[in-house]
Design a protein around this motif. Structure first.
Motif, PDB file in Angstrom:
ATOM      1  N   SER A  46     -15.798-137.416 -22.932  1.00  0.00           N
ATOM      2  CA  SER A  46     -15.927-136.131 -22.243  1.00  0.00           C
ATOM      3  C   SER A  46     -14.960-135.080 -22.786  1.00  0.00           C
ATOM      4  O   SER A  46     -15.295-133.902 -22.851  1.00  0.00           O
ATOM      5  CB  SER A  46     -15.732-136.308 -20.743  1.00  0.00           C
ATOM      6  OG  SER A  46     -14.453-136.824 -20.466  1.00  0.00           O
ATOM      7  N   SER A  47     -13.775-135.501 -23.195  1.00  0.00           N
ATOM      8  CA  SER A  47     -12.816-134.510 -23.714  1.00  0.00           C
ATOM      9  C   SER A  47     -13.295-133.911 -25.032  1.00  0.00           C
ATOM     10  O   SER A  47     -13.137-132.714 -25.272  1.00  0.00           O
ATOM     11  CB  SER A  47     -11.427-135.114 -23.873  1.00  0.00           C
ATOM     12  OG  SER A  47     -11.453-136.194 -24.755  1.00  0.00           O
ATOM     13  N   SER A  48     -13.906-134.702 -25.893  1.00  0.00           N
ATOM     14  CA  SER A  48     -14.401-134.160 -27.157  1.00  0.00           C
ATOM     15  C   SER A  48     -15.646-133.297 -26.939  1.00  0.00           C
ATOM     16  O   SER A  48     -15.854-132.321 -27.663  1.00  0.00           O
ATOM     17  CB  SER A  48     -14.666-135.275 -28.168  1.00  0.00           C
ATOM     18  OG  SER A  48     -15.668-136.140 -27.696  1.00  0.00           O
ATOM     19  N   VAL A  49     -16.466-133.625 -25.940  1.00  0.00           N
ATOM     20  CA  VAL A  49     -17.621-132.797 -25.618  1.00  0.00           C
ATOM     21  C   VAL A  49     -17.150-131.433 -25.121  1.00  0.00           C
ATOM     22  O   VAL A  49     -17.678-130.392 -25.524  1.00  0.00           O
ATOM     23  CB  VAL A  49     -18.529-133.486 -24.571  1.00  0.00           C
ATOM     24  CG1 VAL A  49     -19.566-132.521 -24.018  1.00  0.00           C
ATOM     25  CG2 VAL A  49     -19.204-134.700 -25.165  1.00  0.00           C
ATOM     26  N   LEU A  50     -16.128-131.424 -24.271  1.00  0.00           N
ATOM     27  CA  LEU A  50     -15.600-130.158 -23.763  1.00  0.00           C
ATOM     28  C   LEU A  50     -14.968-129.336 -24.879  1.00  0.00           C
ATOM     29  O   LEU A  50     -15.145-128.122 -24.943  1.00  0.00           O
ATOM     30  CB  LEU A  50     -14.584-130.419 -22.645  1.00  0.00           C
ATOM     31  CG  LEU A  50     -14.104-129.187 -21.895  1.00  0.00           C
ATOM     32  CD1 LEU A  50     -15.254-128.441 -21.251  1.00  0.00           C
ATOM     33  CD2 LEU A  50     -13.089-129.590 -20.846  1.00  0.00           C
ATOM     34  N   GLN A  51     -14.270-129.982 -25.789  1.00  0.00           N
ATOM     35  CA  GLN A  51     -13.680-129.272 -26.925  1.00  0.00           C
ATOM     36  C   GLN A  51     -14.769-128.661 -27.806  1.00  0.00           C
ATOM     37  O   GLN A  51     -14.657-127.523 -28.248  1.00  0.00           O
ATOM     38  CB  GLN A  51     -12.791-130.214 -27.747  1.00  0.00           C
ATOM     39  CG  GLN A  51     -12.175-129.574 -28.970  1.00  0.00           C
ATOM     40  CD  GLN A  51     -11.259-128.408 -28.657  1.00  0.00           C
ATOM     41  OE1 GLN A  51     -10.566-128.399 -27.641  1.00  0.00           O
ATOM     42  NE2 GLN A  51     -11.248-127.405 -29.523  1.00  0.00           N
ATOM     43  N   ARG A  52     -15.843-129.407 -28.038  1.00  0.00           N
ATOM     44  CA  ARG A  52     -16.953-128.901 -28.845  1.00  0.00           C
ATOM     45  C   ARG A  52     -17.646-127.733 -28.137  1.00  0.00           C
ATOM     46  O   ARG A  52     -18.038-126.750 -28.786  1.00  0.00           O
ATOM     47  CB  ARG A  52     -17.952-130.028 -29.151  1.00  0.00           C
ATOM     48  CG  ARG A  52     -19.126-129.597 -29.965  1.00  0.00           C
ATOM     49  CD  ARG A  52     -18.733-129.176 -31.367  1.00  0.00           C
ATOM     50  NE  ARG A  52     -19.913-128.704 -32.078  1.00  0.00           N
ATOM     51  CZ  ARG A  52     -19.946-127.643 -32.861  1.00  0.00           C
ATOM     52  NH1 ARG A  52     -18.850-126.955 -33.098  1.00  0.00           N
ATOM     53  NH2 ARG A  52     -21.060-127.281 -33.440  1.00  0.00           N
ATOM     54  N   ALA A  53     -17.768-127.809 -26.806  1.00  0.00           N
ATOM     55  CA  ALA A  53     -18.350-126.701 -26.047  1.00  0.00           C
ATOM     56  C   ALA A  53     -17.490-125.452 -26.190  1.00  0.00           C
ATOM     57  O   ALA A  53     -18.008-124.337 -26.328  1.00  0.00           O
ATOM     58  CB  ALA A  53     -18.494-127.086 -24.579  1.00  0.00           C
ATOM     59  N   TYR A  54     -16.179-125.628 -26.199  1.00  0.00           N
ATOM     60  CA  TYR A  54     -15.266-124.499 -26.399  1.00  0.00           C
ATOM     61  C   TYR A  54     -15.467-123.889 -27.794  1.00  0.00           C
ATOM     62  O   TYR A  54     -15.490-122.669 -27.949  1.00  0.00           O
ATOM     63  CB  TYR A  54     -13.832-124.945 -26.199  1.00  0.00           C
ATOM     64  CG  TYR A  54     -12.811-123.890 -26.548  1.00  0.00           C
ATOM     65  CD1 TYR A  54     -12.743-122.698 -25.839  1.00  0.00           C
ATOM     66  CD2 TYR A  54     -11.920-124.080 -27.592  1.00  0.00           C
ATOM     67  CE1 TYR A  54     -11.814-121.721 -26.156  1.00  0.00           C
ATOM     68  CE2 TYR A  54     -10.987-123.119 -27.920  1.00  0.00           C
ATOM     69  CZ  TYR A  54     -10.938-121.937 -27.193  1.00  0.00           C
ATOM     70  OH  TYR A  54     -10.026-120.974 -27.521  1.00  0.00           O
ATOM     71  N   GLU A  55     -15.627-124.729 -28.799  1.00  0.00           N
ATOM     72  CA  GLU A  55     -15.867-124.235 -30.155  1.00  0.00           C
ATOM     73  C   GLU A  55     -17.181-123.468 -30.236  1.00  0.00           C
ATOM     74  O   GLU A  55     -17.252-122.413 -30.895  1.00  0.00           O
ATOM     75  CB  GLU A  55     -15.867-125.409 -31.137  1.00  0.00           C
ATOM     76  CG  GLU A  55     -14.506-126.058 -31.302  1.00  0.00           C
ATOM     77  CD  GLU A  55     -14.550-127.404 -32.013  1.00  0.00           C
ATOM     78  OE1 GLU A  55     -15.647-127.831 -32.448  1.00  0.00           O
ATOM     79  OE2 GLU A  55     -13.486-128.042 -32.110  1.00  0.00           O
ATOM     80  N   LEU A  56     -18.215-123.962 -29.565  1.00  0.00           N
ATOM     81  CA  LEU A  56     -19.501-123.261 -29.537  1.00  0.00           C
ATOM     82  C   LEU A  56     -19.380-121.932 -28.799  1.00  0.00           C
ATOM     83  O   LEU A  56     -19.983-120.928 -29.200  1.00  0.00           O
ATOM     84  CB  LEU A  56     -20.573-124.136 -28.874  1.00  0.00           C
ATOM     85  CG  LEU A  56     -20.996-125.368 -29.654  1.00  0.00           C
ATOM     86  CD1 LEU A  56     -21.878-126.273 -28.798  1.00  0.00           C
ATOM     87  CD2 LEU A  56     -21.713-124.976 -30.938  1.00  0.00           C
ATOM     88  N   TYR A  57     -18.594-121.910 -27.730  1.00  0.00           N
ATOM     89  CA  TYR A  57     -18.338-120.682 -26.978  1.00  0.00           C
ATOM     90  C   TYR A  57     -17.657-119.653 -27.876  1.00  0.00           C
ATOM     91  O   TYR A  57     -18.059-118.486 -27.919  1.00  0.00           O
ATOM     92  CB  TYR A  57     -17.479-121.012 -25.757  1.00  0.00           C
ATOM     93  CG  TYR A  57     -16.928-119.823 -25.023  1.00  0.00           C
ATOM     94  CD1 TYR A  57     -17.731-119.069 -24.170  1.00  0.00           C
ATOM     95  CD2 TYR A  57     -15.592-119.466 -25.149  1.00  0.00           C
ATOM     96  CE1 TYR A  57     -17.222-117.974 -23.488  1.00  0.00           C
ATOM     97  CE2 TYR A  57     -15.075-118.378 -24.469  1.00  0.00           C
ATOM     98  CZ  TYR A  57     -15.892-117.642 -23.642  1.00  0.00           C
ATOM     99  OH  TYR A  57     -15.373-116.569 -22.974  1.00  0.00           O
TER     100      TYR A  57
END
Length: 134
Positions: A93-104
């Motif tokens: 979940s932490s890497s998914v959230l980090q990737r979502a931040y990068e996409l944002y």
């Protein structure tokens, strides 16, 4: 499997991507999400103030784990919060959230037509988040 919320620095829900299989009887309305986002924003603000060690600076709530729910919060430099709601069995979940931040950062913040703090309506961002969360 998971859901992503983006909450602006005033506590308003500006983006929501839902990928939980909720039962049809208890479907949440859009106003319910706004109330929950505002509540989470308040809890995050309170958590940043009640630090046991006064010499340490806190960013607020980062992880909340319940029986079947994991809430992970990432605070950006501008005060925007990305919130991932996932099953506790979610492996990364932490890497998914980090990737979502990068996409944002890539699709929203670099978009010259996006006005900060306003609802996010960018198709490319929607597609990438859908791919990420499924």
């Amino acid at each position: 499997m998971s859901s992503l919320w983006i909450i602006n620095k005033a506590g308003g829900l500006i983006y929501q991507a839902e990928y939980f299989p909720y039962p049809k009887e208890g479907d949440m309305k859009s106003n319910d999400y706004l109330v929950l986002a505002g509540t989470l924003h308040g809890i995050h603000a309170i958590a940043s103030r009640i630090v046991p060690a006064p010499s340490k600076e806190s960013q607020g709530l980062e992880v909340l784990e319940a029986d079947n729910l994991l809430i992970r919060v990432k605070m950006t430099a501008t005060g925007t919060k990305l919130v991932l709601l996932a099953d506790t069995a979610h492996p990364n979940s932490s890497s998914v959230l980090q990737r979502a931040y990068e996409l944002y950062a890539e699709h929203v913040m670099k978009n010259p037509f996006y006005i900060a703090e306003m609802p996010i309506r960018i198709d490319a961002f929607d597609r990438e988040i859908q791919r990420l969360l499924q």
